[in-house]
Structure formats: structure tokens, C-alpha cells
Design a protein around this motif. Structure first.
Motif, PDB file in Angstrom:
ATOM      1  N   ASN A 140       0.800  -1.236   0.000  1.00  0.00           N
ATOM      2  CA  ASN A 140       0.000   0.000   0.000  1.00  0.00           C
ATOM      3  C   ASN A 140       0.833   1.287   0.000  1.00  0.00           C
ATOM      4  O   ASN A 140       0.551   2.208  -0.769  1.00  0.00           O
ATOM      5  CB  ASN A 140      -0.975   0.004   1.175  1.00  0.00           C
ATOM      6  CG  ASN A 140      -2.177  -0.892   0.930  1.00  0.00           C
ATOM      7  OD1 ASN A 140      -2.372  -1.396  -0.181  1.00  0.00           O
ATOM      8  ND2 ASN A 140      -2.990  -1.113   1.935  1.00  0.00           N
ATOM      9  N   PRO A 190      -5.840  -6.995  -1.727  1.00  0.00           N
ATOM     10  CA  PRO A 190      -5.966  -5.531  -1.609  1.00  0.00           C
ATOM     11  C   PRO A 190      -6.971  -5.161  -0.522  1.00  0.00           C
ATOM     12  O   PRO A 190      -7.987  -5.831  -0.348  1.00  0.00           O
ATOM     13  CB  PRO A 190      -6.480  -5.105  -2.990  1.00  0.00           C
ATOM     14  CG  PRO A 190      -6.156  -6.240  -3.899  1.00  0.00           C
ATOM     15  CD  PRO A 190      -6.216  -7.478  -3.061  1.00  0.00           C
ATOM     16  N   THR A 213      -5.978   0.192  -0.405  1.00  0.00           N
ATOM     17  CA  THR A 213      -5.398  -0.043  -1.739  1.00  0.00           C
ATOM     18  C   THR A 213      -6.305   0.550  -2.806  1.00  0.00           C
ATOM     19  O   THR A 213      -5.869   1.298  -3.685  1.00  0.00           O
ATOM     20  CB  THR A 213      -5.221  -1.551  -2.003  1.00  0.00           C
ATOM     21  OG1 THR A 213      -4.753  -2.217  -0.841  1.00  0.00           O
ATOM     22  CG2 THR A 213      -4.274  -1.794  -3.156  1.00  0.00           C
ATOM     23  N   GLN A 251      -0.347  -3.329  -7.919  1.00  0.00           N
ATOM     24  CA  GLN A 251      -1.543  -3.972  -7.358  1.00  0.00           C
ATOM     25  C   GLN A 251      -1.713  -5.378  -7.947  1.00  0.00           C
ATOM     26  O   GLN A 251      -2.045  -6.329  -7.240  1.00  0.00           O
ATOM     27  CB  GLN A 251      -2.795  -3.141  -7.643  1.00  0.00           C
ATOM     28  CG  GLN A 251      -4.003  -3.624  -6.838  1.00  0.00           C
ATOM     29  CD  GLN A 251      -5.301  -3.576  -7.618  1.00  0.00           C
ATOM     30  OE1 GLN A 251      -5.319  -3.209  -8.784  1.00  0.00           O
ATOM     31  NE2 GLN A 251      -6.386  -3.950  -6.986  1.00  0.00           N
TER      32      GLN A 251
END
Length: 670
Positions: free
Chosen positions: A287, A316, A320, A306
Motif C-alpha cells: 500500500n 488488496p 489499496t 496492485q
């Protein structure tokens, strides 16, 4: 002579030390004298009789008076000799070490008496007693007292062999823990280094706490380029060399610090190290790095990260998604941001108020207040209540669209919902009022701010100065500047830049120059905005040599020109048809990694068309399209303005075909 008596003489000697480092000398004096505080022999010396007498007196006093020594208000002259004699106090503590809770009770009472003489050695004795009896909570309190009375030299006493190795490691770790909680970085490093040099491994949790402090300190002290993050990396290396293996928390803290500092490649490298060490990565690892890339506008890399985290089994989190949505919203890519929002529901990740605020911000940025308003309703329907930030974003969006009635509606609704507007919410309203020229309403809002406990700060004054300058009220702006100084606030480069801009807009270049030099005389550094304004004003009036002087000056001060700086220079050169120099700056900006924008191209296209260089203008237009820089109506007007009606229709058709060809080529590439 017994070790305790020798220690007593040494203690007496050290009280007179006034050198620059008295504690180091005190330790040198005491260092060889005794190995532990309870090794004093139990002979029939005067000292032994004294400590035995006081030991029995303490026990008997507590037996007869259960509340004795419970608080510092309890007074007894029978123990005055113990309180004023540091050596006797140490011996008495040692004599009651078999009753650790009573020892602590007596220590607390004595330490609170007016004539008590603090010493690192007395603290060491009580800590030794408490740790040996596993009374760690009480030991924590004593360590806090050590710090509050500035007995930080206790580290030297501890490592010099005055407690056993098992107690030593526990006490140093405890000291390290308390120092980290208080963010005392220098003391943390002292304890850490002492432990390492003595072959003691600090607890990995304490190392992680230290790393967090390095990260926070580095963010707070921007002027220090290397800062504490570099020290943190050295600490990580030291941990690895000494066999104190970092865990996932260690790496996550460092990645967080490096990412916030902008050292993204270094942070990515640590993820590689984690994986090689067999440590598991998580959203908490990725993150901060994703956020770092988004802040730099490197959204492609952020989206790739990601994907990478998902491939490595890290799920996530809402943070995120929020970060990526914010990055997309800043670029105006609302369809993609909305898709991420929908993905959250599919992955059973519940959006929070930040998720909705991010989308609302994106739509407000584009001026789509209807969709923003609808999102607020949707948020409330999902049981998520709008907060101050929600309303401030909506107020700001309404003000930017010039819809002050809607801004007021949102602001009043915020108050009705029982939310307290913050400083930024008020400033947003003030900006809107000034934008519409209602200075009396703006000042009224400032009075309301003051009534709600928000005295005007530098930002508030700067907003007013800028707003008044834009309205042409230079006299009022200068009066406000004087009031600002009377209120104890120091104008900054933003304040002066607003006044300089107002003078330049009025065509008063000399006055602007005077304010600029006044700003320099006060030790303030102009920004790229200040210099660009001056360059623009002089270049616009054909005073190019002076514009170049300002350009050279800003570069000498380490201030890099931006795309706007180059645009105003290119525009000034084009106006006097010094095209070779204009193209030279065009090439220079690209060499420096500053990409030209639609304004850069439009300026060059316009002047080429004025000069009849139609082929060159078309070449620039095609280059624009190849670089996915969208032309606007000004670009097209520049291209078509010199054409007769008969040719204009054909030219429009030709330009349309170029745009379509550009789109087809782009689709083939993807």
C-alpha cells in the motif's frame, strides 16, 4: 575498605564534577569499584549496622503503620539520614531486596522527598531487584522516572557490569522500549549501539519501533535529505549482521518510510529482499509503495504493483482501492475509478467514507456536481455518513463552478448535521466569496471562523491577499499584509507572489520588481511560480533580455523551470519571431524530461501559421496527436485562421482525417 564504602567515596567525588561530560567521568571513577550492588560483605562495620538498623526500622514501621511509605506526603524524620546519603540509600535498598514490593514502596517514597539525591546507581539497584523478581510493570514505571529526572547515563552504569547478564538484557530492552515510545531517537541509538557492542541482541519488536521513529522523524525534517530513513537502513543491515533477523513488520516499516520519502525503487528492492528471506508480503507491504507511485503521477506502475500483490497472494484492502481511485480521479479517469469502486463490492471489500469522498472529489474536479451529489446520497443509503471532508469537497466543487448558492447549501447542511467545519472548510467558502467579488461576505466568514476558535493563520491571510489582489484591491491587500505582521505572522513567498502578480497584471513592472527585492531582503526564497510570473510579464512586453536574466537567476538558485516557464519564454520569442531560440527552448525542455503540453504546441503552431509555414504547423499538429496530446479549439483556430473560406472546409476535413488516423494507430499499438 569494602566495595560499598569505596563506591560511597567515589559518589561523593563525582558530585563536584562540572566538566562538559560529567557523567562519563563519573562512570570512569566508579567503573572499577564494584561488580554488583548487593556484593557488600555483611561484616560488623558501621555501614552494616546502619543498613540493618534501617532494614528493621522499615519493616517494623510498615507493620505498625500499614500506610507508611504509601505516598510522598507521609513524613518521618527517622529516615532522613537515608534520604540525604546516596550510598546509605543504596545499601538499605540492597538489605530489603528479599521483599521487592516493600523495596519499591520505600524507593518511591524516598525518591519523592525534597532532599533526595538522584543517582543512576540507586535506580540500577531498584531495577535489579524488580527484574529479578519479574516485576516488569513496576520496572517500567522506574524506567520512566529515570527518563523524567534525566538520568539517561544509567545505560553506562548498566553495561559496565553492575547487574547480571540476564537482568542486563531485560533492562536494556526495557529502556529501548520506553525511549522508542517517547521518540527519543538519540537515546535509542545509544542503547542499541551499547547492546550490539556487548554482544546483546535487541528484541526485534524494539528494532521495529526504532524504524518507525526514523520514518516519522524523516518526514518531519524535510531539510535533511538522507535523514533518519538512511539510519534506519543502516539499522536493518546491523540487525542482519548481528543475527537479529528482521520480520515482515521491520520491512513494512522501512518500505513505508522510503515510499513516503519518494525513494520508490529502494522500497521496491526491499520487497525483493523480503521474498528472498521467505517472509510473506501483504497489503501493508504494498500500500505505501502504491501510494508513492500515485503521488508521483506514475499510475501505470501503481496499477502494476496492485496486480503483482494479488499474484503473490496479498489481498488488496480498502486503502489499496482508495489510493488507486484517487490516482485515477486526479487524472480525470472517472470511468476507471468507478470500475475500481465496483470491484471492491465484488471482492467483498466494503467501501468507506474515504472511498466515496474520493469519487466525489473526482467528479467535483470535472465540474460534475450532479453525479457528486448523487454519490453522497448513495453513501448515506449504504449507512455511511458524510463527514466534514465530504461537505468541504462539495463546497469547494460548487465554488469552482461559481455556484455559490449550492456551496452555501452544502455548508449549511454540514452545520445542520452537527458537523463542525474545520479551518479548510471555512477557507474554501472564503475563496468562493472572493472569487465572486463579495469581500464583505468573505470577511464575515473570517469573523465566524474566529468565533469558532480558528484564529487567522498564514494560509487564511494568503487567501485574502490573493483574492483582494485578483480583485484589484491592492491597497486593501497591503493593509492586510501590515495587519498580518501586527498579528505576529510572517508573510511567506506565497504572500509576496500574490502582490507581485497583482502589480504585473496592472502593468507596473517596476513596482513588482521592488516587492520582489523586498521579498529577497527578508530572506524568503521565490518559487518557480514567482519567477515564471516575472518572466511572463517581461517576455510579454518584449523585454526578453530581462526575462532571460530571471531565468538564469532561478536556475542559479536551484529552482527548475516547469512547462509553464518554458511556454511563456517560447511565446515571448514567437511574438518577436525569434523562432530558432523558441525551438531551442522546446528541445531543452524535452531534454530535461519536461513534456510539452497543448499550450506549447498551440503557441508554435500559431506563429508558424502567422508566418505562412503551413507544413511546419501541420508537422507539429501531427506530432501532438502522436504524443496523445489533445488539441483544443484554440489549436484549431490557430491552424485555420489564415485560410480562406474555400480552403477552410477542406482543411477541417484533412485535420479530422489526421485525428482518426491517430486514433486507429493508437488502437493498433494497444
Amino acid at each position: 575498605m569494602t566495595p560499598c564504602v569505596r563506591a560511597s567515596k567515589a559518589l561523593a567525588a563525582t558530585t563536584t564534577i562540572t566538566a562538559s561530560n560529567p557523567f562519563a567521568l563519573k562512570v570512569r571513577l566508579l567503573f572499577p569499584l564494584f561488580s554488583s550492588f548487593h556484593d557488600c560483605p555483611t561484616s560488623t562495620s558501621i555501614a552494616t549496622i546502619s543498613e540493618t538498623h534501617y532494614r528493621d526500622l522499615i519493616f517494623n514501621t510498615i507493620k505498625e503503620k500499614p500506610l507508611a511509605f504509601r505516598n510522598i506526603q507521609w513524613v518521618s524524620d527517622q529516615f532522613r539520614a537515608v534520604i540525604v546519603d546516596p550510598d546509605l540509600f543504596i545499601r538499605v535498598l540492597n538489605s530489603i531486596r528479599s521483599r521487592p514490593r516493600i523495596a519499591l514502596r520505600f524507593f518511591r517514597w524516598a525518591e519523592g522527598q525534597p532532599d533526595f539525591q538522584h543517582s543512576e546507581f540507586a535506580f540500577c539497584v531498584i531495577l535489579d531487584i524488580l527484574v529479578k523478581n519479574n516485576l516488569m510493570r513496576s520496572a517500567y514505571w522506574v524506567v520512566e522516572r529515570v527518563i523524567s529526572v534525566n538520568m539517561n547515563g544509567i545505560v553506562y552504569v548498566l553495561v559496565d557490569g553492575y547487574v547480571g547478564p540476564e537482568v542486563l538484557i531485560k533492562l536494556l530492552d526495557l529502556l529501548l522500549w520506553v525511549y522508542t515510545k517517547k521518540s527519543m531517537i538519540e537515546q535509542c541509538l545509544l542503547v542499541f549501539n551499547k547492546m550490539i557492542r556487548n554482544g546483546l541482541l535487541p528484541d526485534v519488536k524494539n528494532c521495529n519501533r526504532m524504524l518507525r521513529i526514523f520514518r516519522k522523524r524523516d518526514l518531519a525534517i524535510k531539510a535533511r535529505e538522507e535523514g533518519e530513513v538512511q539510519q534506519a537502513l543502516e539499522l536493518l543491515s546491523e540487525m542482519q549482521r548481528r543475527g537479529c533477523f528482521p520480520n515482515d513488520v521491520t520491512y513494512n516499516v522501512l518500505i513505508n518510510g522510503l515510499s513516503k520519502k519518494g525513494e520508490l525503487e529502494q522500497a521496491k528492492g526491499l520487497i525483493g529482499e523480503m521474498l528472498k528471506s521467505g517472509l510473506k508480503v501483504s497489503a501493508y507491504t504494498y500500500n505505501p509503495l502504491i501510494c508513492g507511485y500515485c503521488k508521483k503521477g506514475l499510475l501505470v506502475e501503481a496499477l502494476r504493483l496492485q496486480e503483482e500483490m494479488v499474484n503473490r497472494g496479498a489481498k488488496p484492502t480498502v486503502a489499496t482501492y482508495n489510493t488507486l481511485m484517487h490516482g485515477l480521479c486526479k487524472l480525470g479517469r472517472m470511468a476507471e475509478a468507478r470500475q475500481r469502486f465496483s470491484d471492491m463490492f465484488k471482492k467483498n471489500v466494503m467501501p468507506d467514507v474515504v472511498s466515496y469522498n474520493t469519487l466525489i472529489y473526482g467528479y467535483c474536479r470535472l465540474g460534475d456536481l450532479d453525479v457528486a451529489r448523487q454519490l453522497k446520497k448513495e453513501m448515506i443509503n449504504h449507512g455511511i455518513y458524510a463527514d466534514v471532508f465530504t461537505y468541504t469537497i462539495l463546497v469547494n466543487g460548487s465554488c469552482k463552478r461559481g455556484n455559490l448558492s449550492m456551496a452555501k447549501e452544502f455548508f449549511d447542511e454540514m452545520l445542520q448535521e452537527g458537523l463542525e467545519p474545520d479551518r479548510f472548510a471555512y477557507i474554501t467558502r472564503i475563496v468562493g466569496e472572493l472569487k465572486l467579488g463579495d469581500t464583505s461576505r468573505a470577511f464575515s466568514m473570517q469573523e465566524e471562523m474566529l468565533a469558532r476558535g480558528f484564529p487567522p493563520d498564514l494560509i487564511t491571510y494568503n487567501v485574502f491577499v490573493k483574492g483582494l489582489c485578483k480583485l484589484g484591491n491592492l491597497e486593501e491587500a497591503n493593509n492586510l499584509l501590515q495587519k498580518m505582521v501586527r498579528d505576529g505572522l510572517v508573510p511567506n513567498h506565497v504572500t509576496y507572489t500574490s502582490i507581485i502578480h497583482a502589480h504585473l497584471e496592472d502593468g507596473h513592472l517596476t513596482k513588482a520588481k521592488e516587492v520582489f527585492y523586498e521579498m529577497l531582503s527578508k530572506g524568503l526564497s521565490p518559487s518557480v511560480v514567482t519567477y515564471t510570473m516575472l518572466i511572463h510579464a517581461h517576455a510579454g512586453k518584449g523585454r526578453l533580455e530581462l526575462a532571460f536574466v530571471y531565468l538564469l537567476e532561478m536556475q542559479e538558485k536551484g529552482i527548475s523551470p516547469n512547462v509553464i516557464t518554458y511556454n511563456v519564454l517560447i511565446n515571448g520569442l514567437c511574438k518577436v519571431r525569434r523562432m530558432d531560440q523558441a525551438y531551442k527552448f522546446f528541445a531543452e525542455m524535452e531534454e530535461k524530461g519536461i513534456l510539452p503540453n497543448k499550450y506549447t504546441y498551440t503557441i508554435l503552431i500559431n506563429e508558424n501559421c502567422n508566418m505562412g509555414n503551413w507544413q511546419e504547423a501541420l508537422r507539429l499538429y501531427v506530432q501532438m496527436l502522436d504524443r496523445k496530446i489533445q488539441p483544443d479549439s484554440y489549436t484549431h483556430n490557430a491552424l485555420l485562421k489564415q485560410l480562406d473560406e474555400d480552403y477552410r472546409l477542406q482543411a477541417v476535413q484533412y485535420l479530422e482525417s489526421l485525428i482518426l488516423d491517430s486514433k486507429d494507430t493508437s488502437e493498433l499499438r494497444t
